[in-house]
Design a protein around this motif. Structure first.
Motif, mmCIF file in Angstrom:
data_model
loop_
_atom_site.group_PDB
_atom_site.id
_atom_site.type_symbol
_atom_site.label_atom_id
_atom_site.label_comp_id
_atom_site.label_asym_id
_atom_site.label_seq_id
_atom_site.Cartn_x
_atom_site.Cartn_y
_atom_site.Cartn_z
ATOM 1 N N SER A 70 0.806 -1.210 0.000
ATOM 2 C CA SER A 70 0.000 0.000 0.000
ATOM 3 C C SER A 70 0.841 1.262 0.000
ATOM 4 C CB SER A 70 -0.945 -0.012 1.205
ATOM 5 O OG SER A 70 -0.185 -0.093 2.405
ATOM 6 N N VAL A 71 2.014 1.223 0.632
ATOM 7 C CA VAL A 71 2.887 2.393 0.688
ATOM 8 C C VAL A 71 4.264 1.951 0.219
ATOM 9 C CG1 VAL A 71 3.926 4.154 2.130
ATOM 10 C CG2 VAL A 71 1.606 3.365 2.624
ATOM 11 N N THR A 72 4.722 2.521 -0.841
ATOM 12 C CA THR A 72 6.039 2.151 -1.360
ATOM 13 C C THR A 72 6.909 3.390 -1.457
ATOM 14 O OG1 THR A 72 5.273 2.390 -3.652
ATOM 15 C CG2 THR A 72 5.148 0.189 -2.676
ATOM 16 N N LEU A 73 8.203 3.168 -1.366
ATOM 17 C CA LEU A 73 9.166 4.256 -1.376
ATOM 18 C C LEU A 73 10.205 4.013 -2.457
ATOM 19 C CD1 LEU A 73 9.807 4.625 2.470
ATOM 20 C CD2 LEU A 73 8.336 6.049 1.046
ATOM 21 N N SER A 74 10.700 5.092 -3.002
ATOM 22 C CA SER A 74 11.761 5.005 -4.000
ATOM 23 C C SER A 74 13.097 4.732 -3.327
ATOM 24 C CB SER A 74 11.841 6.306 -4.788
ATOM 25 O OG SER A 74 12.252 7.366 -3.932
ATOM 26 N N VAL A 75 14.100 4.400 -4.129
ATOM 27 C CA VAL A 75 15.439 4.186 -3.601
ATOM 28 C C VAL A 75 15.932 5.435 -2.886
ATOM 29 C CG1 VAL A 75 17.844 3.743 -4.222
ATOM 30 C CG2 VAL A 75 16.021 2.448 -5.330
ATOM 31 N N ALA A 76 15.715 6.589 -3.477
ATOM 32 C CA ALA A 76 16.179 7.837 -2.877
ATOM 33 C C ALA A 76 15.496 8.100 -1.546
ATOM 34 C CB ALA A 76 15.936 9.000 -3.835
ATOM 35 N N ALA A 77 14.195 7.810 -1.450
ATOM 36 C CA ALA A 77 13.459 8.051 -0.206
ATOM 37 C C ALA A 77 13.945 7.124 0.903
ATOM 38 C CB ALA A 77 11.962 7.870 -0.443
ATOM 39 N N VAL A 78 14.171 5.857 0.554
ATOM 40 C CA VAL A 78 14.658 4.911 1.552
ATOM 41 C C VAL A 78 16.074 5.291 1.994
ATOM 42 C CG1 VAL A 78 15.237 2.493 2.005
ATOM 43 C CG2 VAL A 78 13.195 3.068 0.686
ATOM 44 N N ALA A 79 16.888 5.722 1.063
ATOM 45 C CA ALA A 79 18.249 6.137 1.406
ATOM 46 C C ALA A 79 18.227 7.304 2.382
ATOM 47 C CB ALA A 79 19.017 6.502 0.135
ATOM 48 N N ARG A 80 17.346 8.277 2.139
ATOM 49 C CA ARG A 80 17.233 9.407 3.073
ATOM 50 C C ARG A 80 16.761 8.949 4.435
ATOM 51 N NH1 ARG A 80 15.093 12.009 -1.558
ATOM 52 N NH2 ARG A 80 12.981 11.553 -0.839
ATOM 53 N N ARG A 81 15.821 8.015 4.441
ATOM 54 C CA ARG A 81 15.286 7.528 5.717
ATOM 55 C C ARG A 81 16.345 6.815 6.549
ATOM 56 N NH1 ARG A 81 9.678 4.185 6.666
ATOM 57 N NH2 ARG A 81 10.183 3.277 8.678
ATOM 58 N N LEU A 82 17.188 6.040 5.894
ATOM 59 C CA LEU A 82 18.209 5.275 6.615
ATOM 60 C C LEU A 82 19.511 6.044 6.793
ATOM 61 C CD1 LEU A 82 17.813 1.739 4.984
ATOM 62 C CD2 LEU A 82 16.759 2.615 7.070
ATOM 63 N N GLY A 83 19.672 7.146 6.076
ATOM 64 C CA GLY A 83 20.906 7.909 6.177
ATOM 65 C C GLY A 83 22.073 7.263 5.461
ATOM 66 N N ALA A 96 23.747 6.099 1.337
ATOM 67 C CA ALA A 96 23.745 6.509 -0.066
ATOM 68 C C ALA A 96 22.872 5.555 -0.885
ATOM 69 C CB ALA A 96 25.165 6.505 -0.616
ATOM 70 N N PRO A 97 22.194 6.037 -1.923
ATOM 71 C CA PRO A 97 21.429 5.141 -2.793
ATOM 72 C C PRO A 97 22.289 4.014 -3.360
ATOM 73 C CG PRO A 97 20.841 7.421 -3.248
ATOM 74 C CD PRO A 97 21.994 7.464 -2.303
ATOM 75 N N ALA A 98 23.564 4.303 -3.631
ATOM 76 C CA ALA A 98 24.444 3.249 -4.146
ATOM 77 C C ALA A 98 24.605 2.121 -3.131
ATOM 78 C CB ALA A 98 25.810 3.845 -4.497
ATOM 79 N N THR A 99 24.568 2.461 -1.843
ATOM 80 C CA THR A 99 24.668 1.422 -0.810
ATOM 81 C C THR A 99 23.464 0.496 -0.868
ATOM 82 O OG1 THR A 99 25.920 2.907 0.635
ATOM 83 C CG2 THR A 99 24.834 1.035 1.677
ATOM 84 N N LEU A 100 22.275 1.054 -1.056
ATOM 85 C CA LEU A 100 21.079 0.214 -1.163
ATOM 86 C C LEU A 100 21.166 -0.709 -2.373
ATOM 87 C CD1 LEU A 100 18.226 2.730 -0.245
ATOM 88 C CD2 LEU A 100 19.356 1.050 1.215
ATOM 89 N N ARG A 101 21.662 -0.187 -3.475
ATOM 90 C CA ARG A 101 21.782 -1.032 -4.670
ATOM 91 C C ARG A 101 22.795 -2.152 -4.441
ATOM 92 N NH1 ARG A 101 21.719 4.338 -6.942
ATOM 93 N NH2 ARG A 101 19.671 4.775 -7.852
ATOM 94 N N THR A 102 23.858 -1.844 -3.703
ATOM 95 C CA THR A 102 24.842 -2.877 -3.384
ATOM 96 C C THR A 102 24.229 -3.951 -2.497
ATOM 97 O OG1 THR A 102 26.658 -1.301 -3.558
ATOM 98 C CG2 THR A 102 27.086 -3.320 -2.318
ATOM 99 N N TRP A 103 23.467 -3.572 -1.506
ATOM 100 C CA TRP A 103 22.813 -4.544 -0.625
ATOM 101 C C TRP A 103 21.837 -5.421 -1.411
ATOM 102 C CZ3 TRP A 103 21.357 -0.985 4.132
ATOM 103 C CH2 TRP A 103 22.531 -0.605 4.779
ATOM 104 N N ASP A 104 21.170 -4.812 -2.373
ATOM 105 C CA ASP A 104 20.236 -5.570 -3.211
ATOM 106 C C ASP A 104 20.997 -6.572 -4.082
ATOM 107 O OD1 ASP A 104 18.133 -6.485 -4.728
ATOM 108 O OD2 ASP A 104 17.807 -4.603 -5.807
ATOM 109 N N ARG A 105 22.067 -6.105 -4.722
ATOM 110 C CA ARG A 105 22.808 -6.956 -5.644
ATOM 111 C C ARG A 105 23.541 -8.087 -4.920
ATOM 112 N NH1 ARG A 105 25.542 -3.265 -7.370
ATOM 113 N NH2 ARG A 105 27.559 -3.625 -6.362
ATOM 114 N N TYR A 140 23.209 -9.143 -1.514
ATOM 115 C CA TYR A 140 22.583 -9.918 -0.446
ATOM 116 C C TYR A 140 21.094 -10.169 -0.653
ATOM 117 C CZ TYR A 140 26.850 -8.051 1.644
ATOM 118 O OH TYR A 140 28.153 -7.686 1.882
ATOM 119 N N GLY A 141 20.521 -9.626 -1.714
ATOM 120 C CA GLY A 141 19.103 -9.835 -1.953
ATOM 121 C C GLY A 141 18.202 -9.008 -1.069
ATOM 122 N N LEU A 142 18.735 -7.928 -0.482
ATOM 123 C CA LEU A 142 17.929 -7.048 0.364
ATOM 124 C C LEU A 142 17.456 -5.860 -0.462
ATOM 125 C CD1 LEU A 142 19.948 -7.122 3.680
ATOM 126 C CD2 LEU A 142 17.554 -7.746 3.413
ATOM 127 N N GLY A 143 16.616 -6.156 -1.414
ATOM 128 C CA GLY A 143 16.135 -5.119 -2.302
ATOM 129 C C GLY A 143 14.631 -5.027 -2.273
#
Length: 338
Positions: free
Chosen positions: A27-40, A42-51, A53-56
């Protein structure tokens, strides 16, 4: 008003679509940039975690821009808390994937589970500091440093509470708090940044030390110990671990706080007839020997102790005694008043 015409019952595929839209996980989804801001991070870090470890994001809609659902964000928060506790990225990802996340409707109101102290004790410590230089520091000190830089006061307080419970106030102050405070101060001197981090950590440490200070209903000392800063000195944080250690040993204390005027300090001495007075000076300009000698004389002897970096090169007037470390200070005061 004319009633609407009846519509045909939805097909199985339509039912699945409606169910997916009603699912709070979507019901509520966030973009990569929004999640990166929330966690403090970088967006590149989220992409690395996804690639790696499958945390995407689990949203598999068509298009290039995939969205993070609430349960995806909850797993990332679990990973971030594990990293703050000193885990490596691989260990943190394993923990985040293995830990059940709360129901999506409750994600925003649920606190991530607390990690136990030895959960990530794996031989090789992760690269420490993330902006703080902490050579040779413990895993726990690096975790506190990361949490402070992330402005995560809850994580800082959990780490400090764990450390105090496991190792005591003295070890927590000497091996965890002091190295991180020094690293933050060095970072500020080098770049001029981090004042907000220093203030946040000070408040977290103060709260942790207050919680660790028991109430002494029947003190071993008949007359109290006064803990105060020198006049105009506002840096009183080190007096709180001292108060906690003395209270643990059954010694009654009176905390007078920061920047106490000299006449107020003299009044407190006359009113309480203390067994000892501890005067703290963080900066040399506040280490005034005249203020020490101006303390009023009482019929019973008052032992005077001075502590803090401000006294390291200054003159300590007799009969005041200089105390250096937390353990040394607590031992000297205990011997003097008990």
């Amino acid at each position: 008003m004319t009633p609407p015409e009846p519509t045909a019952a939805p097909s199985d595929g339509a039912r699945e679509t409606v169910a997916a839209e009603d699912d709070p996980a979507h019901s509520v989804t966030l973009s990569v940039a929004a999640v990166a801001r929330r966690l403090g991070v970088a967006p590149a870090t989220l992409r690395t975690w996804d690639r790696r470890y499958g945390l995407g994001p689990s949203d598999h809609t068509t298009g290039r821009h995939r969205k993070y659902a609430p349960h995806d964000v909850a797993r990332l928060e679990l990973m971030q808390r594990a990293l703050l506790r000193g885990a490596s990225s691989a260990e943190a990802a394993k923990y985040a994937l293995a830990t059940p996340v709360p129901h999506p409707r409750l994600v925003r109101k649920t606190v991530a589970p607390v990690l136990t102290g030895g959960e990530f004790d794996t031989g090789s410590p992760p690269a420490g500091g993330r902006g703080l230089k902490l050579p040779g520091a413990s895993r726990l000190a690096r975790g506190v440093g990361r949490a402070a830089l992330a402005m995560d006061s809850a994580a800082v307080q959990v780490l400090l509470a764990d450390s105090i419970a496991q190792d005591g106030v003295i070890a927590t102050w000497d091996d965890v708090v002091r190295p991180v405070l020094a690293a933050i101060a060095a970072r500020w001197e080098h770049s001029g940044a981090g004042v907000e981090v220093s203030h946040l950590l000070d408040e977290c440490v103060l709260a942790a030390m207050v919680r660790a200070t028991p109430i002494v209903a029947e003190p071993r000392n008949h007359r109290p110990v006064l803990l105060a800063c020198m006049p105009e000195e506002r840096h009183n944080l080190p007096l709180y671990p001292l108060a906690a250690v003395l209270a643990e040993r059954g010694i009654g204390i009176r905390q007078l706080g920061a920047a106490l005027p000299l006449d107020a300090l003299a009044s407190a001495v006359r009113r309480t007839a203390p067994a000892a007075v501890v005067l703290w000076a963080q900066l040399p300009r506040y280490a005034d020997p005249g203020a020490v000698t101006a303390l009023p004389r009482t019929r019973q002897q008052v032992r005077v102790f001075v502590g803090g970096p401000g006294w390291e090169r200054g003159v300590v007037p007799s009969p005041a005694e200089r105390i250096n470390g937390l353990a040394e200070a607590a031992d000297a005061i205990e011997r003097a008043v008990c």
